[in-house]
Design an enzyme around this catalytic site. Structure first.
Site, PDB file in Angstrom:
ATOM      1  CG  HIS A 129      -1.814   1.258   1.745  1.00 17.61           C
ATOM      2  ND1 HIS A 129      -1.873   1.661   2.790  1.00 17.61           N
ATOM      3  CD2 HIS A 129      -2.706   1.594   0.224  1.00 17.61           C
ATOM      4  CE1 HIS A 129      -2.891   3.093   2.390  1.00 17.61           C
ATOM      5  NE2 HIS A 129      -3.365   2.442   1.352  1.00 17.61           N
ATOM      6  CG  HIS A 153      -7.579   5.346  -1.994  1.00 17.92           C
ATOM      7  ND1 HIS A 153      -7.726   6.552  -1.042  1.00 17.92           N
ATOM      8  CD2 HIS A 153      -6.832   4.647  -1.817  1.00 17.92           C
ATOM      9  CE1 HIS A 153      -6.346   5.993  -0.293  1.00 17.92           C
ATOM     10  NE2 HIS A 153      -5.798   4.798  -0.541  1.00 17.92           N
ATOM     11  NE  ARG A 229      -2.705  21.628   5.135  1.00 21.24           N
ATOM     12  CZ  ARG A 229      -3.245  21.387   4.508  1.00 21.24           C
ATOM     13  NH1 ARG A 229      -4.103  20.368   5.616  1.00 21.24           N
ATOM     14  NH2 ARG A 229      -3.366  20.346   3.451  1.00 21.24           N
ATOM     15  CB  CYS A 276       0.665  26.328   6.124  1.00 27.00           C
ATOM     16  SG  CYS A 276       0.429  25.189   4.410  1.00 27.00           S
ATOM     17  CE1 TYR A 410       2.445  22.099   1.747  1.00 29.97           C
ATOM     18  CE2 TYR A 410       2.465  19.896   2.054  1.00 29.97           C
ATOM     19  CZ  TYR A 410       1.971  20.938   2.224  1.00 29.97           C
ATOM     20  OH  TYR A 410       0.829  20.358   2.750  1.00 29.97           O
TER      21      TYR A 410
HETATM   22  N1  MTE Z   1       2.551  16.094  10.937  1.00 36.14           N
HETATM   23  C1  MTE Z   1       1.668  16.066  10.701  1.00 36.14           C
HETATM   24  N2  MTE Z   1       2.067  14.960  11.670  1.00 36.14           N
HETATM   25  N3  MTE Z   1       0.374  15.900  10.039  1.00 36.14           N
HETATM   26  C2  MTE Z   1       0.539  16.989   9.508  1.00 36.14           C
HETATM   27  O1  MTE Z   1      -0.934  16.576   8.952  1.00 36.14           O
HETATM   28  N4  MTE Z   1       1.220  19.027   9.066  1.00 36.14           N
HETATM   29  C3  MTE Z   1       2.258  19.672   8.265  1.00 36.14           C
HETATM   30  C4  MTE Z   1       2.889  19.865   9.710  1.00 36.14           C
HETATM   31  N5  MTE Z   1       3.385  19.062  10.118  1.00 36.14           N
HETATM   32  C5  MTE Z   1       1.842  17.906   9.168  1.00 36.14           C
HETATM   33  C6  MTE Z   1       2.600  17.700   9.914  1.00 36.14           C
HETATM   34  C7  MTE Z   1       1.637  21.324   7.752  1.00 36.14           C
HETATM   35  S1  MTE Z   1       1.805  20.415   5.899  1.00 36.14           S
HETATM   36  C8  MTE Z   1       1.236  22.467   8.611  1.00 36.14           C
HETATM   37  S2  MTE Z   1       1.691  23.603   7.638  1.00 36.14           S
HETATM   38  C9  MTE Z   1       2.025  22.610  10.000  1.00 36.14           C
HETATM   39  O2  MTE Z   1       2.316  20.822  10.239  1.00 36.14           O
HETATM   40  C10 MTE Z   1       1.074  22.973  10.855  1.00 36.14           C
HETATM   41  O3  MTE Z   1       0.724  23.322  11.938  1.00 36.14           O
HETATM   42  P1  MTE Z   1       0.263  23.319  13.081  1.00 36.14           P
HETATM   43  O4  MTE Z   1      -1.025  23.080  12.978  1.00 36.14           O
HETATM   44  O5  MTE Z   1       1.390  23.121  14.737  1.00 36.14           O
HETATM   45  O6  MTE Z   1       0.404  24.577  12.558  1.00 36.14           O
END
Ligand code: MTE
Length: 558
Positions: A129, A153, A229, A276, A410
């Protein structure tokens, strides 16, 4: 007698016997049937003479290593002694089994994935997967809420793959109007924490919310107003037991509980802004055309004082020779408990002025669950996508992380590469470019109600620890400029470089150039210590993903 377990598939490569044992035991309880004694493997080839059959006793089956079957369009059946016909190899009734919902729910690891009214056993698919073991989160429940998150999916080829793993149907007795009742479907977000109502919500599940204006105007963002996020649900973690595993390139591993991290290493504070990659994407959409992703305004950015231990100290303790790095040590991968993962170049991780932390506190309090409790990575000056929350695993690798968020998100592209951007050749975003935004405009009106002057405020930020040295504002679309006042000079910050935003303020007269007040537009741009400044238009930096939307920010004065 057959237990009516049938899997048909084009290619069943490797069977996990534990799943089958689970099936069999399961069925025994449910139907009071004897435990099967043999597994029969039979091909569905159209050519009778080319119809290989074989059978394996439970003893052989229980040694998991045993079974690697290359059956083209085959079927597997669990047989009890009285149905196993050794001389003729024939199987009696082989009809698809029906499952009660309660049975499906009991499965936490192996079978029992339900899509619509079908039940699937995806045990054998887990290894292959692309999304890893996250698929197990759906065990014993419905795939549908997960596929609402992982919309990739919802494609015919994926449905086709899934069909190969179908093992049965939900019993009619559990259906309502031919469907599984809504309240029987487990919500993957059921353990998400409560949130502050002042956050500006873009999506509730997964939670994505902007810091409101109040938070954007304060130097340190209060924890409850820090933007969120999340790509998935918030993992429910036992912070006492949780361990972070460090894996080196030679495969050696070292595990640390959060308590060990706190006790064994010196703790450090770093004040850093997280932003972000999609912050201000909505402005890019409005300025240059449709972009794909959450339509953030200017609130996907916040600042906190983070406390934790230095990643470099932990890596050295785990055995990484940081004086003489192995040549294959190029990137540090971070994996999270839900499914998320990302990586940073090792030079950032080991930079003594890089301040990369494994953080457990935020603004003097334990990390809130939304922000990564019990431990997250903080990579100051770098796109926040690399600051992985709910950290569970760190590894050193010659290559970047293979995850979707490193490889196919990204990144940014040539503005005209709209349909088929080359994800492979495009570089992943690391250090952030300079940006700024207007967060507040307050007009002062004259006797007739006309806007005479304004007081405007906002923030400016640049990645890589590059300090903001100037913010310029214009009230005539960029023909003439005025320098804004930089604020936060007195703010108490920790860390080796300028990892934080600077607020700015501008007070000035609205130009009397014959335009009506409603046409007057305030424009802002910032410059960092490397004299990088923001592009004028979104057209020039447009990318269909809407990342790095850093063009001059604009706001109507009225
Ligand atoms: N880490 C995990 N485990 N899961 C997530 O969805 N999102 C990332 C990052 N780390 C994410 C993550 C993204 S895209 C961003 S912009 C930041 O965490 C956001 O951090 P915050 O929610 O603490 O502001």
């Amino acid at each position: 007698m057959s237990l009516k377990y049938t899997i048909s598939g084009r290619l069943l490569a490797c069977l996990d016997s534990s799943c089958w044992i689970a099936h069999a035991q399961h069925a025994r309880h449910a139907r009071r049937l004897p435990l099967p004694t043999h597994l029969q493997i039979r091909s569905y080839s159209h050519h009778a003479h080319n119809n290989p059959k074989t059978s394996i006793s439970w003893a052989a089956l229980a040694s998991r290593s045993a079974i690697a079957v290359g059956v083209a369009a085959g079927s597997l059946q669990l047989l009890t002694d009285d149905s196993y016909d050794n001389s003729h190899g024939k199987v009696k009734a082989t009809k698809i089994r029906t499952f009660r919902l309660a049975e499906v729910k009991q499965h936490d690891r192996t079978p029992g994935l339900l899509g619509g009214t079908s039940v699937y056993d995806i045990t054998d698919w887990i290894e292959a997967h692309p999304g890893g073991e996250v698929i197990l989160a759906a065990s014993g429940g419905s795939l549908e809420p997960y596929w609402d998150i992982f919309t990739i999916h919802k494609r015919p080829d994926v449905y086709e793959i899934l069909e190969q793993y179908k093992i049965g149907e939900i019993d009619d007795a559990d259906l309502k109007d031919g469907r599984v009742p809504h309240d029987a479907i487990v919500d993957p977000f059921q353990h998400d924490p409560g949130r502050d109502a002042r956050l500006v919500t873009l999506t509730p599940r997964p939670r994505n919310a902007e810091t409101p204006e109040l938070g954007l105007r304060e130097f340190i963002t209060r924890n409850e107003l820090f933007y969120v996020r999340n790509h998935f649900w918030v993992p429910a973690v036992d912070g006492e037991q949780h361990k972070v595993t460090i894996e080196l390139t030679d495969g050696s591993e070292r595990k640390y509980t959060v308590k060990e991290l706190k006790e064994r290493f010196q703790t450090h504070k770093v004040t850093a802004t997280l932003q972000c990659a999609g912050n201000r994407r909505k402005s890019m959409t409005e300025g240059a055309g449709p972009t794909n992703g959450l339509q953030w305004r200017a609130g996907a950015i916040s600042t906190a004082e983070w406390e934790g231990v230095r990643l470099v100290d932990v890596l050295a303790d785990a055995g990484l020779n940081i004086e003489e790095l192995p040549t294959d040590a190029q990137h540090v991968h971070f994996s999270a408990m839900e499914a998320y993962g990302a990586s940073i170049p090792i030079r950032k991780a080991l930079d003594p002025w890089g301040d990369v932390l494994l953080a457990f506190d935020m603004n003097g309090a334990e990390l809130p669950r939304d922000h990564g409790y019990p431990v997250r990575v903080i990579v100051p000056g770098t796109v926040a996508a690399r600051s992985v929350k709910w950290l569970s695993h760190i590894s050193i690798s010659p290559d970047e992380s293979p995850t979707q968020w490193q490889q196919r998100d990204y990144k940014s592209f040539c503005p005209s590469d709209i349909k088929n951007p080359n994800w492979q050749s495009a570089r992943s975003i690391q250090e952030m470019p300079v940006t700024s935004a207007i967060t507040h405009v307050e007009p002062t009106r004259g006797e007739r109600g006309e806007v005479e002057s304004i007081c405007a405020e906002g923030y400016a930020y640049s990645g890589g620890g590059r300090e903001i040295i100037r913010v310029d504002v214009s009230m005539d679309g960029g023909r003439t400029w005025h320098e804004a006042e930089l604020l936060d000079a007195e703010a108490k910050v920790s860390g080796s470089k300028a990892w934080c935003w600077r607020h700015w303020r501008y007070k000035g007269q609205v130009p009397d150039d014959g335009k009506t007040v409603s046409e007057a537009v305030l424009v802002v741009k910032a410059t960092d210590e490397a004299y990088n400044t923001q592009p004028q238009t979104y057209e020039s930096i447009f990318n269909a993903r809407g990342n790095l939307a850093t063009a001059w920010d604009r706001a109507k004065v009225s």
